[in-house]
Design an enzyme around this catalytic site. Sequence first.
Site, PDB file in Angstrom:
ATOM      1  N   HIS A   1      -5.719   1.020  -9.894  1.00 13.96           N
ATOM      2  CA  HIS A   1      -6.577   0.106  -9.140  1.00 13.96           C
ATOM      3  C   HIS A   1      -8.005   0.308  -9.642  1.00 13.96           C
ATOM      4  CE1 HIS A   1      -3.203  -0.138  -6.432  1.00 13.96           C
ATOM      5  NE2 HIS A   1      -3.842  -0.807  -5.509  1.00 13.96           N
TER       6      HIS A   1
ATOM      7  N   ASP B   1       0.462  -6.850  -2.801  1.00 17.29           N
ATOM      8  CA  ASP B   1      -0.259  -5.646  -2.377  1.00 17.29           C
ATOM      9  C   ASP B   1       0.402  -4.981  -1.157  1.00 17.29           C
ATOM     10  OD1 ASP B   1      -2.199  -3.735  -2.735  1.00 17.29           O
ATOM     11  OD2 ASP B   1      -3.871  -4.937  -2.037  1.00 17.29           O
TER      12      ASP B   1
ATOM     13  N   GLU C   1     -11.628  -3.469  -7.407  1.00 18.11           N
ATOM     14  CA  GLU C   1     -11.258  -4.146  -6.149  1.00 18.11           C
ATOM     15  C   GLU C   1     -12.529  -4.149  -5.293  1.00 18.11           C
ATOM     16  OE1 GLU C   1      -8.502  -1.950  -3.660  1.00 18.11           O
ATOM     17  OE2 GLU C   1      -8.013  -3.717  -2.428  1.00 18.11           O
TER      18      GLU C   1
END
Length: 333
Positions: free
Chosen positions: A195, A276, A198
């Site tokens: 990740h 997600d 974000e």
Amino acid sequence: MTSIPPTRLPCAELHLHLEGTLEPETIFALAERNRIDLEYPDVETLSAQYEFSDLQSFLNLYYANMATLRTAVDFAEMTDAYLARAAGAGVRHAEVFLDPQAHLVRGVALEEVMDGVSTALGSSMATHGISSGLIVTMLRDHTAQSAMDVLEAVLALGTPILGIGLDSAEVGHPPSKFVNVFARARAEGLHVVAHAGEEGPPAYVWEALDLLQVERIDHGIRCLEDDGLVERLVAERIPLTVCPLSNVRLRVVDEIGAHPLPAMLARGLNVTVNSDDPAYFGGYLDDNLTAVRDAFDLDPAVLTTLARNSVDASFADDARKAALHAEIARAAG
Ligand code: ADE
Ligand code: ZN
């Protein structure tokens, strides 16, 4: 023959946290089975908490609700329920994330976690027509040593995994913190993803690429703030696993109509759409695709491109990719 809606084309889901598939009803059923006291009296009261101001406000509830998962059977049922729902959304290949550290700190043995999930994934093709693999995600707000310990324990256990990832609270926990862990994983021949971008800045995406040598970026939507980064991502065709409903619910974007997905496609980025934490963010993969299709009046050809991108961005072998592309071609007509 009924035609397949473009939002349910055969595709791969590459950004899905298994623990984020625990629906409120399941949380209550697990709490009862495992005799765990919940803070909330009923499903309605729990569901009313699903209003998030940012990533951390979501993570607080996400980790609290995981306390209901105790046994291998719990983990297997959670995984199987996701696969059943995903099959209905058109998913034919799933690479799913799991956060073992979040269970180890609660005193749940790694064997219970890994055995449960891998049992369900092991029959995903036979039961749901979905090929699958597991990506162990490291909690970036824990220490690098903790991540290394989990990686070593997973390797010692021998449960097959596809690779490792990096998740949890992003800001203040840059990829550079995990250089050694990712180097160790790569040395074991594992795939690596993270990740980045974000809530965190484009600099974290650069670090994930340069220092962790990741093959995909999860989210990555803040790359648009850095033209040089966009150029690099486009030139190297690095896949970005974008999760539109998540970005809205975690207030990374104001509303679905303000989502950067069209801008990302226009810049030539290699975008895939994913769900997600679907139990928390208002929907599974088909719901995410429907939301962006409706918000941006997306042409069926764009939805077909997204499906193709998801297959190409997956870690499936060439034969499986070819079979999935043939399925997409048939379904898209
Ligand atoms: N863990 C589960 N969902 C996450 C997300 N959207 N970002 C970071 N960590 C997560
Ligand atoms: Zn995620």
